[in-house]
Design a protein around this motif. Structure first.
Motif, mmCIF file in Angstrom:
data_model
loop_
_atom_site.group_PDB
_atom_site.id
_atom_site.type_symbol
_atom_site.label_atom_id
_atom_site.label_comp_id
_atom_site.label_asym_id
_atom_site.label_seq_id
_atom_site.Cartn_x
_atom_site.Cartn_y
_atom_site.Cartn_z
ATOM 1 N N ARG A 99 0.859 -1.183 0.000
ATOM 2 C CA ARG A 99 0.000 0.000 0.000
ATOM 3 C C ARG A 99 0.895 1.233 0.000
ATOM 4 N NH1 ARG A 99 -4.279 -0.583 4.789
ATOM 5 N NH2 ARG A 99 -2.328 -0.646 5.986
ATOM 6 N N VAL A 100 0.687 2.113 -0.975
ATOM 7 C CA VAL A 100 1.563 3.276 -1.146
ATOM 8 C C VAL A 100 0.709 4.539 -1.181
ATOM 9 C CG1 VAL A 100 3.360 4.355 -2.544
ATOM 10 C CG2 VAL A 100 3.152 1.856 -2.484
ATOM 11 N N LEU A 101 1.063 5.506 -0.354
ATOM 12 C CA LEU A 101 0.416 6.811 -0.355
ATOM 13 C C LEU A 101 1.387 7.832 -0.933
ATOM 14 C CD1 LEU A 101 -1.172 6.845 3.245
ATOM 15 C CD2 LEU A 101 -1.978 5.703 1.179
ATOM 16 N N LEU A 102 0.997 8.463 -2.031
ATOM 17 C CA LEU A 102 1.824 9.462 -2.691
ATOM 18 C C LEU A 102 1.094 10.804 -2.691
ATOM 19 C CD1 LEU A 102 3.052 7.459 -5.825
ATOM 20 C CD2 LEU A 102 4.253 7.788 -3.656
ATOM 21 N N LEU A 103 1.858 11.874 -2.688
ATOM 22 C CA LEU A 103 1.285 13.219 -2.716
ATOM 23 C C LEU A 103 0.580 13.439 -4.056
ATOM 24 C CD1 LEU A 103 1.063 15.922 -1.168
ATOM 25 C CD2 LEU A 103 3.188 16.612 -2.307
ATOM 26 N N ALA A 131 6.278 7.771 -10.777
ATOM 27 C CA ALA A 131 6.222 6.755 -9.731
ATOM 28 C C ALA A 131 4.923 5.961 -9.806
ATOM 29 C CB ALA A 131 6.362 7.417 -8.363
ATOM 30 N N GLU A 132 3.822 6.628 -10.081
ATOM 31 C CA GLU A 132 2.541 5.932 -10.206
ATOM 32 C C GLU A 132 2.572 4.930 -11.359
ATOM 33 O OE1 GLU A 132 -0.277 9.599 -8.515
ATOM 34 O OE2 GLU A 132 -0.188 9.152 -10.657
ATOM 35 N N THR A 146 -0.118 -7.716 -4.360
ATOM 36 C CA THR A 146 -1.308 -6.876 -4.437
ATOM 37 C C THR A 146 -0.897 -5.433 -4.192
ATOM 38 O OG1 THR A 146 -2.710 -8.669 -3.629
ATOM 39 C CG2 THR A 146 -3.594 -6.435 -3.477
ATOM 40 N N VAL A 147 -1.127 -4.580 -5.180
ATOM 41 C CA VAL A 147 -0.659 -3.188 -5.116
ATOM 42 C C VAL A 147 -1.850 -2.247 -4.978
ATOM 43 C CG1 VAL A 147 0.615 -1.359 -6.293
ATOM 44 C CG2 VAL A 147 1.358 -3.747 -6.515
ATOM 45 N N GLU A 148 -1.792 -1.380 -3.981
ATOM 46 C CA GLU A 148 -2.762 -0.310 -3.805
ATOM 47 C C GLU A 148 -1.990 1.017 -3.761
ATOM 48 O OE1 GLU A 148 -5.206 -0.837 -0.373
ATOM 49 O OE2 GLU A 148 -5.597 -2.960 -0.787
ATOM 50 N N VAL A 149 -2.412 1.976 -4.565
ATOM 51 C CA VAL A 149 -1.755 3.280 -4.593
ATOM 52 C C VAL A 149 -2.813 4.364 -4.389
ATOM 53 C CG1 VAL A 149 -0.325 4.886 -5.919
ATOM 54 C CG2 VAL A 149 0.045 2.415 -6.134
ATOM 55 N N TYR A 150 -2.504 5.319 -3.536
ATOM 56 C CA TYR A 150 -3.424 6.393 -3.190
ATOM 57 C C TYR A 150 -2.730 7.747 -3.372
ATOM 58 C CZ TYR A 150 -5.870 2.623 -0.684
ATOM 59 O OH TYR A 150 -6.507 1.453 -0.344
ATOM 60 N N ARG A 151 -3.551 8.771 -3.631
ATOM 61 C CA ARG A 151 -3.077 10.148 -3.652
ATOM 62 C C ARG A 151 -3.653 10.892 -2.446
ATOM 63 N NH1 ARG A 151 -3.952 12.368 -9.866
ATOM 64 N NH2 ARG A 151 -2.226 11.207 -10.861
ATOM 65 N N TYR A 152 -2.785 11.517 -1.669
ATOM 66 C CA TYR A 152 -3.255 12.322 -0.545
ATOM 67 C C TYR A 152 -2.956 13.796 -0.815
ATOM 68 C CZ TYR A 152 1.636 12.493 1.091
ATOM 69 O OH TYR A 152 2.990 12.705 1.196
ATOM 70 N N ASN A 153 -3.639 14.689 -0.097
ATOM 71 C CA ASN A 153 -3.558 16.118 -0.392
ATOM 72 C C ASN A 153 -3.016 16.965 0.754
ATOM 73 O OD1 ASN A 153 -4.704 16.564 -3.155
ATOM 74 N ND2 ASN A 153 -6.401 15.411 -2.268
ATOM 75 N N ILE A 154 -2.657 16.357 1.879
ATOM 76 C CA ILE A 154 -2.117 17.147 2.983
ATOM 77 C C ILE A 154 -0.624 17.393 2.769
ATOM 78 C CG2 ILE A 154 -3.838 16.332 4.623
ATOM 79 C CD1 ILE A 154 -1.769 14.386 5.724
ATOM 80 N N PHE A 155 -0.110 18.458 3.376
ATOM 81 C CA PHE A 155 1.304 18.785 3.190
ATOM 82 C C PHE A 155 2.174 17.711 3.860
ATOM 83 C CE2 PHE A 155 5.262 21.106 4.089
ATOM 84 C CZ PHE A 155 5.540 21.533 2.807
ATOM 85 N N PRO A 156 3.163 17.200 3.170
ATOM 86 C CA PRO A 156 3.953 16.084 3.705
ATOM 87 C C PRO A 156 4.928 16.511 4.802
ATOM 88 C CG PRO A 156 4.854 16.788 1.600
ATOM 89 C CD PRO A 156 3.592 17.584 1.805
ATOM 90 N N VAL A 157 4.931 15.740 5.859
ATOM 91 C CA VAL A 157 5.871 15.962 6.965
ATOM 92 C C VAL A 157 6.669 14.690 7.232
ATOM 93 C CG1 VAL A 157 6.103 16.530 9.408
ATOM 94 C CG2 VAL A 157 4.381 17.703 8.019
ATOM 95 N N TRP A 158 5.968 13.562 7.355
ATOM 96 C CA TRP A 158 6.611 12.302 7.706
ATOM 97 C C TRP A 158 6.704 11.379 6.500
ATOM 98 C CZ3 TRP A 158 9.060 12.459 12.081
ATOM 99 C CH2 TRP A 158 8.562 13.241 13.129
ATOM 100 N N ALA A 209 -7.622 9.675 1.372
ATOM 101 C CA ALA A 209 -6.932 9.785 0.082
ATOM 102 C C ALA A 209 -7.790 9.177 -1.047
ATOM 103 C CB ALA A 209 -5.578 9.086 0.145
ATOM 104 N N GLN A 210 -7.365 9.446 -2.272
ATOM 105 C CA GLN A 210 -8.039 8.911 -3.449
ATOM 106 C C GLN A 210 -7.250 7.725 -3.977
ATOM 107 O OE1 GLN A 210 -7.835 11.469 -6.844
ATOM 108 N NE2 GLN A 210 -9.093 10.158 -8.143
ATOM 109 N N ARG A 211 -7.904 6.580 -4.070
ATOM 110 C CA ARG A 211 -7.214 5.399 -4.603
ATOM 111 C C ARG A 211 -7.182 5.463 -6.125
ATOM 112 N NH1 ARG A 211 -8.297 -1.064 -3.274
ATOM 113 N NH2 ARG A 211 -6.668 -1.853 -4.685
ATOM 114 N N ILE A 212 -5.997 5.295 -6.691
ATOM 115 C CA ILE A 212 -5.857 5.356 -8.147
ATOM 116 C C ILE A 212 -5.420 4.024 -8.738
ATOM 117 C CG2 ILE A 212 -5.402 7.836 -8.170
ATOM 118 C CD1 ILE A 212 -2.424 7.126 -8.519
#
Length: 213
Positions: A99-103, A131-132, A146-158, A209-212
């Protein structure tokens, strides 16, 4: 006994000292978060991702669940020689979940982060989209993954890499990328707050996040 209780409370006595005065321990046996076992969540530190790479790759060979919170994730999964990609392709018969969360490349947070590291919004967003695409390829190269990729919209810190229960945590600074940050290896403990907090951060970010893929 009431006086002893007030003294113990005011001094913050550990359970061993409380019991010497005949007072009940505050924490059940095995859950003493004041003891070294309970508070030693950070089990190792590394100056940067490059110094942690071998440890991360070794751990990744034996896990079934991988969670990544990143900005672009190219150095983790998007390139042929990235941190985790060779390990995932090298043993294609092991069932795993990634599971991957990308900006989100289209949001204001991406433009702000691009400005921080002196990149144009166009090139920065293109890196996320690359990367996507590479993660989409990964799902076909390793059929048992099994690959899940999401886009998140908050400013990245961690920046998080979780291999089953072990977390590798770094941060995005104003002048450096995540791979240049110090990396903290964190293990779950009975009363530990760090591991629980970062796990919660990942799950809450994923839920919004939005799953793509």
């Amino acid at each position: 006994m009431e006086t002893y209780e007030r003294v113990a409370e005011g001094l913050g006595m550990p359970d061993e000292a409380r019991m010497m005065f005949g007072l009940a321990p505050q924490h059940p046996a095995g859950l003493d978060h004041l003891g070294p076992v309970g508070r030693a969540e950070i089990i190792q530190t590394f100056p940067s991702q490059s110094t942690a790479a071998q440890d991360i790759r070794t751990a990744a060979r034996h896990v079934t669940a991988i969670d990544v919170l990143a900005v672009r994730g190219l150095g983790i999964l998007g390139l042929n020689d990235s941190l985790l990609r060779p390990e995932l392709i090298g043993d294609p018969d092991v069932p795993r979940t990634l599971r991957v969360l990308l900006l989100s490349p289209e949001g204001q947070a991406a433009a702000r982060r691009a400005e921080e590291i002196n990149e144009t919004p166009e090139s920065f967003s293109a890196g996320i989209q690359l990367a996507e695409a590479r993660l989409r390829e990964l799902g076909t190269i390793a059929p048992s993954l099994t690959v899940e990729v999401y886009r998140y919209n908050i400013f990245p810190v961690w920046r998080l890499i979780t291999l089953d229960e072990i977390q590798y945590v770094s941060a995005f600074g104003q002048k450096w990328e995540g791979h240049e940050s110090a990396v903290y290896k964190i293990a779950p403990t009975p009363q530990g707050a760090l591991h629980r907090g970062f796990r919660r951060l990942f799950e809450q970010t994923r839920l919004t996040a939005q799953r793509i893929i």
